[in-house]
Write a protein that holds these residues in place. Structure first.
Motif, PDB file in Angstrom:
ATOM      1  N   LEU A 176       0.857  -0.891   0.011  1.00  0.00           N
ATOM      2  CA  LEU A 176      -0.044   0.096   0.306  1.00  0.00           C
ATOM      3  C   LEU A 176       0.863   1.255  -0.030  1.00  0.00           C
ATOM      4  N   GLU A 177       2.207   1.165   1.062  1.00  0.00           N
ATOM      5  CA  GLU A 177       2.816   2.206   0.815  1.00  0.00           C
ATOM      6  C   GLU A 177       3.957   2.747  -0.728  1.00  0.00           C
ATOM      7  N   GLN A 178       3.678   2.032  -1.251  1.00  0.00           N
ATOM      8  CA  GLN A 178       3.922   1.224  -2.512  1.00  0.00           C
ATOM      9  C   GLN A 178       3.770   2.076  -3.895  1.00  0.00           C
ATOM     10  N   MET A 179       2.046   2.043  -3.348  1.00  0.00           N
ATOM     11  CA  MET A 179       0.801   1.884  -4.595  1.00  0.00           C
ATOM     12  C   MET A 179       0.912   4.209  -4.045  1.00  0.00           C
ATOM     13  N   GLN A 180       1.030   4.074  -3.055  1.00  0.00           N
ATOM     14  CA  GLN A 180       0.693   5.241  -2.534  1.00  0.00           C
ATOM     15  C   GLN A 180       1.980   6.017  -3.365  1.00  0.00           C
ATOM     16  N   THR A 225      10.930   7.734 -11.461  1.00  0.00           N
ATOM     17  CA  THR A 225      11.850   6.999 -11.203  1.00  0.00           C
ATOM     18  C   THR A 225      12.990   7.550 -10.246  1.00  0.00           C
ATOM     19  N   SER A 226      13.420   9.482 -10.921  1.00  0.00           N
ATOM     20  CA  SER A 226      13.966   9.496  -9.790  1.00  0.00           C
ATOM     21  C   SER A 226      13.904   9.528  -8.567  1.00  0.00           C
ATOM     22  N   VAL A 227      12.886   9.231  -7.616  1.00  0.00           N
ATOM     23  CA  VAL A 227      12.664   9.252  -6.292  1.00  0.00           C
ATOM     24  C   VAL A 227      12.573   7.879  -5.742  1.00  0.00           C
ATOM     25  N   PHE A 228      13.990   7.930  -5.243  1.00  0.00           N
ATOM     26  CA  PHE A 228      14.862   7.572  -4.090  1.00  0.00           C
ATOM     27  C   PHE A 228      13.882   7.809  -2.272  1.00  0.00           C
ATOM     28  N   LEU A 229      12.634   7.579  -2.515  1.00  0.00           N
ATOM     29  CA  LEU A 229      12.492   8.381  -0.802  1.00  0.00           C
ATOM     30  C   LEU A 229      10.930   7.141  -0.546  1.00  0.00           C
ATOM     31  N   SER A 230      11.029   6.905   0.847  1.00  0.00           N
ATOM     32  CA  SER A 230       9.689   6.441   1.213  1.00  0.00           C
ATOM     33  C   SER A 230       8.524   7.187   1.554  1.00  0.00           C
ATOM     34  N   PHE A 231       7.435   7.159   1.347  1.00  0.00           N
ATOM     35  CA  PHE A 231       6.209   7.738   0.945  1.00  0.00           C
ATOM     36  C   PHE A 231       6.378   8.592   1.922  1.00  0.00           C
ATOM     37  N   THR A 232       6.787   8.243   3.330  1.00  0.00           N
ATOM     38  CA  THR A 232       6.577   9.206   4.070  1.00  0.00           C
ATOM     39  C   THR A 232       7.598  10.864   4.061  1.00  0.00           C
ATOM     40  N   GLN A 233       8.404   9.981   3.237  1.00  0.00           N
ATOM     41  CA  GLN A 233       9.394  11.074   3.065  1.00  0.00           C
ATOM     42  C   GLN A 233       9.099  12.087   2.117  1.00  0.00           C
TER      43      GLN A 233
END
Length: 287
Positions: A176-180, A225-233
């Motif tokens: 779910l976090e990955q989907m967000q 694809t440049s986003v290397f963050l968690s959804f919270t970050q």
């Protein structure tokens, strides 16, 4: 989604099928999508990297194969054409070598299963797909993508991707976090002229965020694809700056295969997270 009305979503477009892990169901979904296209016209299809094994090297399970019918165009290696139960007309041999042979583009003359082999590099993939579009005039193309690797989508102009997730209670929260994250990042605006914007080269990481100047109000990255963050970050970053992209990649849908979770339960969790991206549930069950 009403799967009976799904056919035209794959027509006149290049679509990647990505997944959250190996054996997520990408190839099965791709077989279903190819059958949808065939109701209207012949498809072209390919894979990223090497897929030429009948068994998965990690757990030994049989891997689903791509089935091809007359009129289809495909990318694989020369040895795989001979190994197939189908019959093919060789359209072009490319100077791209893989451990499973040199890559070719071929048209199917007699039905059969085929093991696909694709290019390793995005530039090579673009060259192959350009040939299929411009020389062979195929317009509906499916590409079986690598698990958790989205960068090839950016190599084909105007393409989009379906993201297949195999979900059970053990990976439910992570999925779910990955989907967000994907849903939000796919909605970033394409860059407009903004002299005060700060361009981030390469990956957007927590380290780069920590060094942003306080005066920064708009951040530009290449694509999602440049986003290397968690959804919270990412959510915290979006409170501070507007994130824009040079290339906007289209997330067409999440394709969800559920285990030990009911569809109604998952839909409720999905809605509670505020995710807006369309959901497809096991469409190949309704072929």
């Amino acid at each position: 989604m009403n799967t009976s009305n799904a056919t035209y979503r794959f027509i006149n477009t290049t679509s990647f099928v990505m997944g959250n892990r190996k054996n997520a169901g990408k190839t099965t979904f791709m077989n279903w999508a190819l059958n949808q296209i065939r109701k209207i016209e012949s498809p072209a299809f390919a894979t990223i990297g090497i897929d030429g094994e009948s068994h998965d090297q990690i757990d030994g399970r049989d891997k689903p194969r791509i089935y091809t019918v007359p009129g289809d165009v495909l990318i694989t290696s020369y040895p795989m054409l001979h190994k197939s139960s189908g019959q093919f007309r060789l359209e072009k041999v490319f100077p791209i070598k893989t451990p499973l042979g040199q890559l070719v583009v071929a048209t199917t003359l007699r039905s059969g299963s085929i093991e696909l082999v694709g290019p390793e590099y995005n530039e090579q993939l673009k060259e192959l797909i350009d040939y299929i579009k411009k020389e062979l005039k195929y317009r509906s193309i499916m590409i079986d993508g690598a698990a958790s690797r989205l960068t090839p989508v950016s190599s084909i102009n105007g393409s989009g991707f379906y993201y297949v997730l195999n979900i059970d209670r053990r990976n439910l929260r992570k999925a779910l976090e990955q989907m967000q994250l994907l849903s939000v990042a796919s909605g970033f605006k394409q860059v407009a002229t903004n002299e005060s914007a700060l361009r981030i080269e390469g990956a957007l990481t927590p380290t780069k965020i920590s060094s942003l100047p306080k005066s920064c109000s708009t951040l530009i990255i290449n694509d999602l694809t440049s986003v290397f963050l968690s959804f919270t970050q990412l959510k915290q970053l979006m409170k501070q700056v507007e994130v824009q992209v040079l290339n906007r990649l289209q997330l067409k849908s999440f394709v969800v295969i559920l285990k030990d979770i009911t569809q109604n339960e998952f839909i409720q969790l999905y809605q509670d997270k505020g995710i807006q991206t369309e959901l497809i549930f096991n469409p190949y069950e309704h072929q």
